[in-house]
Enzyme design. Structure first.
Site, PDB file in Angstrom:
ATOM      1  N   LYS A 192       0.442  12.168   7.139  1.00 36.32           N
ATOM      2  CA  LYS A 192      -0.179  11.569   5.944  1.00 36.32           C
ATOM      3  C   LYS A 192      -0.542  10.110   6.228  1.00 36.32           C
ATOM      4  O   LYS A 192       0.326   9.258   6.346  1.00 36.32           O
ATOM      5  CB  LYS A 192       0.737  11.620   4.721  1.00 36.32           C
ATOM      6  CG  LYS A 192      -0.077  11.301   3.462  1.00 36.32           C
ATOM      7  CD  LYS A 192       0.697  10.664   2.334  1.00 36.32           C
ATOM      8  CE  LYS A 192       0.843   9.179   2.404  1.00 36.32           C
ATOM      9  NZ  LYS A 192      -0.373   8.365   2.178  1.00 36.32           N
ATOM     10  N   GLU A 267      10.286   2.836  11.001  1.00 36.13           N
ATOM     11  CA  GLU A 267       9.839   1.574  11.612  1.00 36.13           C
ATOM     12  C   GLU A 267       9.380   0.719  10.436  1.00 36.13           C
ATOM     13  O   GLU A 267       8.344   1.001   9.843  1.00 36.13           O
ATOM     14  CB  GLU A 267       8.725   1.875  12.605  1.00 36.13           C
ATOM     15  CG  GLU A 267       8.604   0.834  13.673  1.00 36.13           C
ATOM     16  CD  GLU A 267       7.660  -0.245  13.265  1.00 36.13           C
ATOM     17  OE1 GLU A 267       8.139  -1.249  12.677  1.00 36.13           O
ATOM     18  OE2 GLU A 267       6.461  -0.105  13.489  1.00 36.13           O
ATOM     19  N   CYS A 301       4.068  -5.776  11.536  1.00 41.95           N
ATOM     20  CA  CYS A 301       5.504  -5.725  11.228  1.00 41.95           C
ATOM     21  C   CYS A 301       6.290  -6.673  12.126  1.00 41.95           C
ATOM     22  O   CYS A 301       7.300  -7.220  11.711  1.00 41.95           O
ATOM     23  CB  CYS A 301       6.013  -4.301  11.327  1.00 41.95           C
ATOM     24  SG  CYS A 301       5.558  -3.502  12.849  1.00 41.95           S
ATOM     25  N   GLU A 398       9.425 -10.626   3.656  1.00 43.18           N
ATOM     26  CA  GLU A 398       8.240 -10.348   4.473  1.00 43.18           C
ATOM     27  C   GLU A 398       6.990 -10.607   3.640  1.00 43.18           C
ATOM     28  O   GLU A 398       6.804 -10.002   2.593  1.00 43.18           O
ATOM     29  CB  GLU A 398       8.269  -8.890   4.944  1.00 43.18           C
ATOM     30  CG  GLU A 398       7.104  -8.539   5.837  1.00 43.18           C
ATOM     31  CD  GLU A 398       7.186  -7.120   6.391  1.00 43.18           C
ATOM     32  OE1 GLU A 398       7.338  -6.183   5.597  1.00 43.18           O
ATOM     33  OE2 GLU A 398       7.103  -6.962   7.623  1.00 43.18           O
TER      34      GLU A 398
HETATM   35  P1  NAP Z   1       4.386   1.470   1.937  1.00 40.27           P
HETATM   36  O1  NAP Z   1       4.517   1.770   0.499  1.00 40.27           O
HETATM   37  O2  NAP Z   1       5.617   1.409   2.750  1.00 40.27           O
HETATM   38  O3  NAP Z   1       3.376   2.556   2.562  1.00 40.27           O
HETATM   39  C1  NAP Z   1       3.471   3.124   3.862  1.00 40.27           C
HETATM   40  C2  NAP Z   1       3.157   4.614   3.791  1.00 40.27           C
HETATM   41  O4  NAP Z   1       4.126   5.284   2.985  1.00 40.27           O
HETATM   42  C3  NAP Z   1       1.811   4.934   3.164  1.00 40.27           C
HETATM   43  O5  NAP Z   1       1.259   6.068   3.786  1.00 40.27           O
HETATM   44  C4  NAP Z   1       2.221   5.231   1.737  1.00 40.27           C
HETATM   45  O6  NAP Z   1       1.266   5.978   1.011  1.00 40.27           O
HETATM   46  C5  NAP Z   1       3.484   6.011   1.950  1.00 40.27           C
HETATM   47  N1  NAP Z   1       4.377   6.070   0.788  1.00 40.27           N
HETATM   48  C6  NAP Z   1       4.444   5.215  -0.271  1.00 40.27           C
HETATM   49  N2  NAP Z   1       5.408   5.615  -1.131  1.00 40.27           N
HETATM   50  C7  NAP Z   1       5.952   6.740  -0.625  1.00 40.27           C
HETATM   51  C8  NAP Z   1       6.999   7.617  -1.050  1.00 40.27           C
HETATM   52  N3  NAP Z   1       7.665   7.416  -2.175  1.00 40.27           N
HETATM   53  N4  NAP Z   1       7.303   8.671  -0.270  1.00 40.27           N
HETATM   54  C9  NAP Z   1       6.647   8.892   0.871  1.00 40.27           C
HETATM   55  N5  NAP Z   1       5.649   8.107   1.330  1.00 40.27           N
HETATM   56  C10 NAP Z   1       5.306   7.039   0.593  1.00 40.27           C
HETATM   57  O7  NAP Z   1       3.616   0.136   2.171  1.00 40.27           O
HETATM   58  P2  NAP Z   1       2.462  -0.527   1.272  1.00 40.27           P
HETATM   59  O8  NAP Z   1       2.747  -0.331  -0.188  1.00 40.27           O
HETATM   60  O9  NAP Z   1       1.165  -0.031   1.762  1.00 40.27           O
HETATM   61  O10 NAP Z   1       2.639  -2.064   1.674  1.00 40.27           O
HETATM   62  C11 NAP Z   1       3.650  -2.842   1.039  1.00 40.27           C
HETATM   63  C12 NAP Z   1       4.367  -3.730   2.028  1.00 40.27           C
HETATM   64  O11 NAP Z   1       4.912  -2.950   3.082  1.00 40.27           O
HETATM   65  C13 NAP Z   1       3.501  -4.746   2.760  1.00 40.27           C
HETATM   66  O12 NAP Z   1       3.255  -5.856   2.009  1.00 40.27           O
HETATM   67  C14 NAP Z   1       4.349  -5.039   3.960  1.00 40.27           C
HETATM   68  O13 NAP Z   1       5.338  -5.975   3.657  1.00 40.27           O
HETATM   69  C15 NAP Z   1       4.992  -3.705   4.265  1.00 40.27           C
HETATM   70  N6  NAP Z   1       4.305  -2.976   5.348  1.00 40.27           N
HETATM   71  C16 NAP Z   1       4.927  -2.881   6.539  1.00 40.27           C
HETATM   72  C17 NAP Z   1       4.296  -2.215   7.581  1.00 40.27           C
HETATM   73  C18 NAP Z   1       4.919  -2.081   8.926  1.00 40.27           C
HETATM   74  O14 NAP Z   1       4.204  -1.855   9.885  1.00 40.27           O
HETATM   75  N7  NAP Z   1       6.227  -2.150   9.052  1.00 40.27           N
HETATM   76  C19 NAP Z   1       3.034  -1.655   7.403  1.00 40.27           C
HETATM   77  C20 NAP Z   1       2.437  -1.749   6.142  1.00 40.27           C
HETATM   78  C21 NAP Z   1       3.099  -2.414   5.126  1.00 40.27           C
HETATM   79  P3  NAP Z   1       0.181   5.126   0.162  1.00 40.27           P
HETATM   80  O15 NAP Z   1      -0.711   4.549   1.170  1.00 40.27           O
HETATM   81  O16 NAP Z   1      -0.480   6.123  -0.699  1.00 40.27           O
HETATM   82  O17 NAP Z   1       0.931   4.084  -0.631  1.00 40.27           O
END
Ligand code: NAP
Ligand code: MG
Length: 497
Positions: A192, A267, A301, A398
């Site tokens: 996904k 990760e 990250c 972060e």
């Molecule tokens: P996120 O919510 O962690 O999203 C990452 C992935 O998980 C996306 O595919 C997301 O789908 C999915 N997801 C969200 N809620 C889920 C759930 N309850 N169960 C299963 N999968 C789920 O990250 P974000 O909201 O896009 O970004 C928020 C923050 O995360 C950023 O500001 C940053 O601090 C951090 N981040 C970290 C990394 C990293 O590489 N470690 C990468 C991106 C973001 P959707 O796209 O539909 O939400």
């Protein structure tokens, strides 16, 4: 249409216009919901495509297809060399379509085209590296001390059906980092992608079919995290879930996985420290520390977001990093000569701006960040917050944007400096800049993080394991460790009498 879009290749324009479906069991199928959602170019805010909204019902079908492919059909009995061959074919296709994939990555994520192009080359390297492991994942003969005569050995077997959930900051690389080791190990996958960046996962799905992977081995379900993602993480038919994203969502994944105790690798986020010692080669350390936070507009990250500089060189280093940031050209990723693209979305930009405002309100000095921003798109200029303190939100949380928190240090007591480095709930990465090798080794040992680099930042070699201590995650990606985490270990003991 934005005028820059005239630079897109005909194959990219054709791809964008195609009706996008879900890849399930080797077929492109309509989502059960019959809904689609918009995909935005973060450099303009324009809608560039509409993709299928997969939901729990589609995840059920995809998991069933992955299960069939894992248990019967050609993949179940595939020889390791066959998996190598297919992966090498995929690496070739990634290279052949490199320009097209880079353009899609830029449109979907916003990053400059040259950066996207290098990223695509990196994905081919990763696939080739993992392809090689398929034939080399040996177990061991184990000498037993029990009475009698024995032959005992261990063997790595694929863990089974894997759910993979990835973020938007490096859309194609994240897909490949997940898929390549899983496929080399012999697993089948339901992937996904992030809702903001589904395009290259879909194009990759087409290339995977073209490479000749059997139906059901790779299934791709676009959709929202709260629905398709949550269903995948909780699914009783999934043997392992591999996730990259925020620590907060990572914790939800762990809870969802409890039902069938599926294996989990994570990760997650970071707040990684970079230390510049007074003897460092500043010609290298200054651009190194600047890139560590500004690269990909800070949406990394392992970004070096906390900078500790020895007081003797602090003022110069900070002024030069801020000046470096001000020289970076912000613009749409398809423009020539652009260094930094926009952030992924309006909410991310607002989030980052709120952190800068919070830092300002707590009295820290703000350097840089004065560029005139492009009119459209979610841009934030590189910003340095000087003389920050360990208790500030900007230092603890972060930010995921081009915002550096800098602090001076005075002494050379490594225990105290390691205390500063480790004063975080994260533990993904740390950077050390010094010419003193003894200092570098002694400091690296004291840092509680999965990766440390000395006189470099972001060493992204496929052979080098990557992952977090503490709340930065579970498990490792890249290297042999990545493959082993897609395997169960079986031990067999044979009584020879
Ligand atoms: P996120 O919510 O962690 O999203 C990452 C992935 O998980 C996306 O595919 C997301 O789908 C999915 N997801 C969200 N809620 C889920 C759930 N309850 N169960 C299963 N999968 C789920 O990250 P974000 O909201 O896009 O970004 C928020 C923050 O995360 C950023 O500001 C940053 O601090 C951090 N981040 C970290 C990394 C990293 O590489 N470690 C990468 C991106 C973001 P959707 O796209 O539909 O939400
Ligand atoms: Mg989200």
């Amino acid at each position: 249409m934005h005028t820059l879009y005239s630079r897109l290749g005909a194959n990219v324009t054709a791809f964008l216009a195609r009706p996008h479906r879900l890849l399930i069991d080797g077929q492109w199928v309509e989502p059960r919901s019959e809904r689609r959602f918009d995909v935005e170019d973060p450099g303009t805010g324009a809608v560039i495509a509409r993709v299928a909204e997969g939901t729990a019902a589609d995840i059920d079908l995809a998991v069933a297809a992955a299960r069939r492919a894992f248990e019967s059909g050609p993949w179940a009995t595939s020889r390791p060399a066959e998996r190598t061959r297919l992966l090498l074919r995929l690496a070739e296709l990634l290279e052949q379509h490199g320009d097209e994939l880079a353009q899609l990555e830029t449109l979907d994520n916003g990053k400059p085209l040259a950066v996207a192009r290098r990223g695509i080359a990196g994905t081919a390297d990763m696939v080739r590296y993992m392809a090689g492991w398929a034939t080399k994942l040996t177990g061991e003969a184990v000498p037993l001390s029990m009475p009698g005569e024995w032959h005992a050995y261990t063997a790595h077997e694929p863990v089974g059906v894997v759910g993979q959930i990835i973020p938007w900051n490096f859309p194609l690389s994240m897909a490949i980092w997940k898929l390549a080791p899983a496929l080399a190990a012999g697993c089948t996958v339901v992937l996904k992608p992030a809702e903001q960046t589904p395009l290259n996962a879909l194009r990759l799905g087409e290339l995977i079919l073209e490479a000749g992977f059997p139906p059901g081995v790779v299934n791709i379900v676009t959709g929202f995290g709260g629905d398709a993602g949550a269903a995948l993480a909780a699914h009783p038919g999934v043997d392992k879930v591999a996730f990259t994203g925020s620590t907060q969502t990572g914790k939800r994944i762990v809870q969802a996985a409890l039902g069938n105790l599926k294996r989990v690798t994570l990760e997650l986020g970071g707040k990684s420290p970079v230390f510049i010692f007074p003897d460092a080669d500043l010609e290298a350390a200054i651009p190194g520390a600047a890139n560590a936070i500004f690269f990909n507009s800070g949406q990394v990250c392992s970004a070096g977001s906390r900078l500790y500089v020895h007081r003797r060189v602090y003022d110069r280093v900070l002024a030069d990093i801020a000046a470096h940031g001000e020289r970076l050209r912000l613009g749409h990723g398809l423009e020539e000569g652009v260094d930094l693209g926009p952030l992924i979305s309006r909410p991310q930009r607002e989030r980052v701006e709120a952190y800068v405002a919070d830092g300002r309100a707590s009295g820290v000095e703000v350097l840089g960040g004065r560029q005139v921003l492009p009119e459209h798109g979610h841009f934030v200029a590189p910003t340095v917050l000087a003389d920050t303190r360990a208790d500030l939100r900007v230092v603890r949380e972060e930010i995921f944007g081009p915002v550096l928190c800098a602090m001076p240090f005075d002494d050379d007591d490594l225990e105290r400096l390691a205390g500063l480095a480790n004063d975080t709930e994260y533990g993904l990465f740390a950077g050390i800049w010094t010419r003193d090798l003894t200092l570098a080794h002694r400091f690296a040992r004291r840092i509680r993080a999965g990766s440390v680099s000395v006189n470099a930042h972001m060493v992204n070699d496929p052979a080098l394991p990557f992952g977090g201590y503490k709340q930065s995650g579970w498990g490792r990606e890249r290297g042999r460790e990545a493959l082993e985490l897609y395997c169960e270990l079986k031990s067999v003991a044979i009584n020879l009498g």
